[in-house]
Design a protein around this motif. Structure first.
Motif, mmCIF file in Angstrom:
data_model
loop_
_atom_site.group_PDB
_atom_site.id
_atom_site.type_symbol
_atom_site.label_atom_id
_atom_site.label_comp_id
_atom_site.label_asym_id
_atom_site.label_seq_id
_atom_site.Cartn_x
_atom_site.Cartn_y
_atom_site.Cartn_z
ATOM 1 N N GLY A 44 0.810 -1.217 0.000
ATOM 2 C CA GLY A 44 0.000 0.000 0.000
ATOM 3 C C GLY A 44 0.839 1.261 0.000
ATOM 4 N N THR A 45 2.012 1.191 -0.607
ATOM 5 C CA THR A 45 2.942 2.317 -0.621
ATOM 6 C C THR A 45 2.667 3.218 -1.815
ATOM 7 O OG1 THR A 45 4.613 0.935 0.445
ATOM 8 C CG2 THR A 45 5.380 2.974 -0.589
ATOM 9 N N HIS A 46 2.225 4.423 -1.526
ATOM 10 C CA HIS A 46 1.972 5.417 -2.572
ATOM 11 C C HIS A 46 3.214 6.264 -2.797
ATOM 12 C CE1 HIS A 46 -2.347 4.778 -2.842
ATOM 13 N NE2 HIS A 46 -2.412 4.780 -1.523
ATOM 14 N N PHE A 140 -6.485 -7.536 -0.553
ATOM 15 C CA PHE A 140 -6.070 -8.108 -1.835
ATOM 16 C C PHE A 140 -4.786 -8.928 -1.728
ATOM 17 C CE2 PHE A 140 -4.679 -3.490 -2.765
ATOM 18 C CZ PHE A 140 -3.429 -3.655 -2.209
ATOM 19 N N ASN A 141 -4.365 -9.236 -0.502
ATOM 20 C CA ASN A 141 -3.148 -10.015 -0.293
ATOM 21 C C ASN A 141 -3.427 -11.238 0.592
ATOM 22 O OD1 ASN A 141 -0.520 -10.885 -0.161
ATOM 23 N ND2 ASN A 141 0.314 -8.982 0.648
ATOM 24 N N PRO A 142 -4.290 -12.161 0.129
ATOM 25 C CA PRO A 142 -4.604 -13.326 0.957
ATOM 26 C C PRO A 142 -3.401 -14.245 1.181
ATOM 27 C CG PRO A 142 -5.532 -13.589 -1.239
ATOM 28 C CD PRO A 142 -5.004 -12.176 -1.152
ATOM 29 N N ARG A 143 -2.435 -14.233 0.272
ATOM 30 C CA ARG A 143 -1.226 -15.047 0.456
ATOM 31 C C ARG A 143 -0.494 -14.628 1.730
ATOM 32 N NH1 ARG A 143 1.561 -14.586 -4.516
ATOM 33 N NH2 ARG A 143 2.071 -12.502 -3.832
ATOM 34 N N ARG A 158 -11.421 -5.809 10.870
ATOM 35 C CA ARG A 158 -11.286 -5.297 9.516
ATOM 36 C C ARG A 158 -11.453 -3.788 9.546
ATOM 37 N NH1 ARG A 158 -11.809 -8.843 5.620
ATOM 38 N NH2 ARG A 158 -11.822 -8.097 3.506
ATOM 39 N N LEU A 159 -10.548 -3.090 8.896
ATOM 40 C CA LEU A 159 -10.672 -1.645 8.709
ATOM 41 C C LEU A 159 -11.234 -1.441 7.309
ATOM 42 C CD1 LEU A 159 -7.220 -0.540 10.159
ATOM 43 C CD2 LEU A 159 -9.426 -0.567 11.324
ATOM 44 N N ARG A 160 -12.468 -1.020 7.247
ATOM 45 C CA ARG A 160 -13.109 -0.864 5.944
ATOM 46 C C ARG A 160 -12.527 0.326 5.207
ATOM 47 N NH1 ARG A 160 -18.946 0.036 6.767
ATOM 48 N NH2 ARG A 160 -18.172 1.309 8.468
ATOM 49 N N ASP A 161 -12.331 0.135 3.892
ATOM 50 C CA ASP A 161 -11.845 1.207 3.018
ATOM 51 C C ASP A 161 -10.620 1.918 3.581
ATOM 52 O OD1 ASP A 161 -13.980 0.513 1.441
ATOM 53 O OD2 ASP A 161 -15.106 2.352 1.781
ATOM 54 N N ALA A 162 -9.647 1.149 4.022
ATOM 55 C CA ALA A 162 -8.444 1.705 4.653
ATOM 56 C C ALA A 162 -7.417 2.206 3.646
ATOM 57 C CB ALA A 162 -7.807 0.653 5.558
ATOM 58 N N LEU A 163 -7.498 1.721 2.411
ATOM 59 C CA LEU A 163 -6.521 2.076 1.385
ATOM 60 C C LEU A 163 -7.261 2.372 0.091
ATOM 61 C CD1 LEU A 163 -3.496 2.068 0.322
ATOM 62 C CD2 LEU A 163 -3.923 -0.337 -0.291
ATOM 63 N N ARG A 164 -6.875 3.456 -0.548
ATOM 64 C CA ARG A 164 -7.402 3.739 -1.880
ATOM 65 C C ARG A 164 -6.285 3.417 -2.874
ATOM 66 N NH1 ARG A 164 -11.847 5.587 -4.141
ATOM 67 N NH2 ARG A 164 -11.762 6.941 -5.964
ATOM 68 N N ASN A 166 -5.543 2.695 -6.959
ATOM 69 C CA ASN A 166 -6.015 2.763 -8.344
ATOM 70 C C ASN A 166 -7.521 2.998 -8.426
ATOM 71 O OD1 ASN A 166 -3.460 2.477 -9.412
ATOM 72 N ND2 ASN A 166 -3.645 0.272 -9.663
ATOM 73 N N GLY A 167 -8.015 3.914 -7.605
ATOM 74 C CA GLY A 167 -9.414 4.293 -7.644
ATOM 75 C C GLY A 167 -10.360 3.373 -6.900
ATOM 76 N N GLU A 168 -9.854 2.316 -6.288
ATOM 77 C CA GLU A 168 -10.700 1.390 -5.538
ATOM 78 C C GLU A 168 -10.361 1.449 -4.059
ATOM 79 O OE1 GLU A 168 -11.192 -2.670 -6.885
ATOM 80 O OE2 GLU A 168 -10.331 -2.117 -8.825
ATOM 81 N N TRP A 169 -11.390 1.281 -3.239
ATOM 82 C CA TRP A 169 -11.188 1.202 -1.790
ATOM 83 C C TRP A 169 -10.904 -0.240 -1.400
ATOM 84 C CZ3 TRP A 169 -10.047 5.227 0.880
ATOM 85 C CH2 TRP A 169 -10.525 6.466 0.501
ATOM 86 N N ILE A 170 -9.882 -0.427 -0.572
ATOM 87 C CA ILE A 170 -9.444 -1.753 -0.142
ATOM 88 C C ILE A 170 -9.491 -1.807 1.383
ATOM 89 C CG2 ILE A 170 -7.561 -3.458 -0.229
ATOM 90 C CD1 ILE A 170 -8.681 -2.606 -3.020
#
Length: 184
Positions: A44-46, A140-143, A158-164, A166-170
């Motif tokens: 999650g490094t921008h 997005f990192n189940p591994r 779970r922290l909902r929408d913790a990372l944006r 490419n335009g998607e909330w993760i």
């Protein structure tokens, strides 16, 4: 209250890895990881980093308190394949944060992350003597989540929408481990 001095962290060894204090001698491997889009996504490094920024950060790590940073080195060929960190030390609550980043290439899927995690978790509980270690892993990192679970971490929330990204909330999955929890 537990009083801990993290610097310099000791060298930790496993069957295939040497975890050595992360410093200026690890500029190249760190730079490689920060240039890889998949490594950046998984952590999650921008943003973009310049090499002088990395050199300065690594040069100052030895003087940073409340954290311990290791370079992950393959003993078979001496290559620097990532880093593992204990950070956010909370003496009052005897807790630490944990993070790991492997340079995304053919290093995935060989158990290096699990092996490094086990070594650092063991050091935190058995040598430092903390009570709790926590981390966040992106949905997005189940591994990575599976690797943490193999080491004894449990999903705590779970922290909902913790990372944006490419335009998607993760979402971020919050995981933790106590000194009293079973370890593999």
């Amino acid at each position: 209250m537990l009083m801990v001095h993290f610097t310099p962290p000791p060298v930790l060894t496993t069957a295939r890895l040497r975890l050595e204090p992360l410093g200026p001698e690890h500029v190249e491997g760190t730079w490689i990881g920060l240039q890889n889009p998949e490594s950046m996504r998984l952590t999650g490094t921008h943003g973009q980093f310049r090499r002088p920024q990395i050199e300065s950060w690594l040069a100052g790590l030895a003087a940073t308190d409340g954290r311990a940073d290791w370079a992950i080195i393959l003993t078979s060929d001496g290559s620097h394949i990532g880093e593992v960190v204990l950070n956010d030390y909370d003496a009052d609550n005897s807790s630490l944060g944990f993070r790991i980043a492997l340079n995304a290439d053919s290093r995935f899927g060989h158990g290096y992350g699990t092996e490094a995690t086990r070594a650092v978790v063991g050091h935190a509980f058995d040598v430092i003597g903390v009570h709790r270690i926590s981390l966040e892993v992106y949905a997005f990192n189940p591994r990575a989540q599976r690797a943490y679970e193999k080491c004894g971490f449990r999903v705590e929330g779970r922290l909902r929408d913790a990372l944006r990204w490419n335009g998607e909330w993760i979402d971020a999955v919050v995981m933790g481990m106590l000194a009293t929890d079973p370890r593999s």
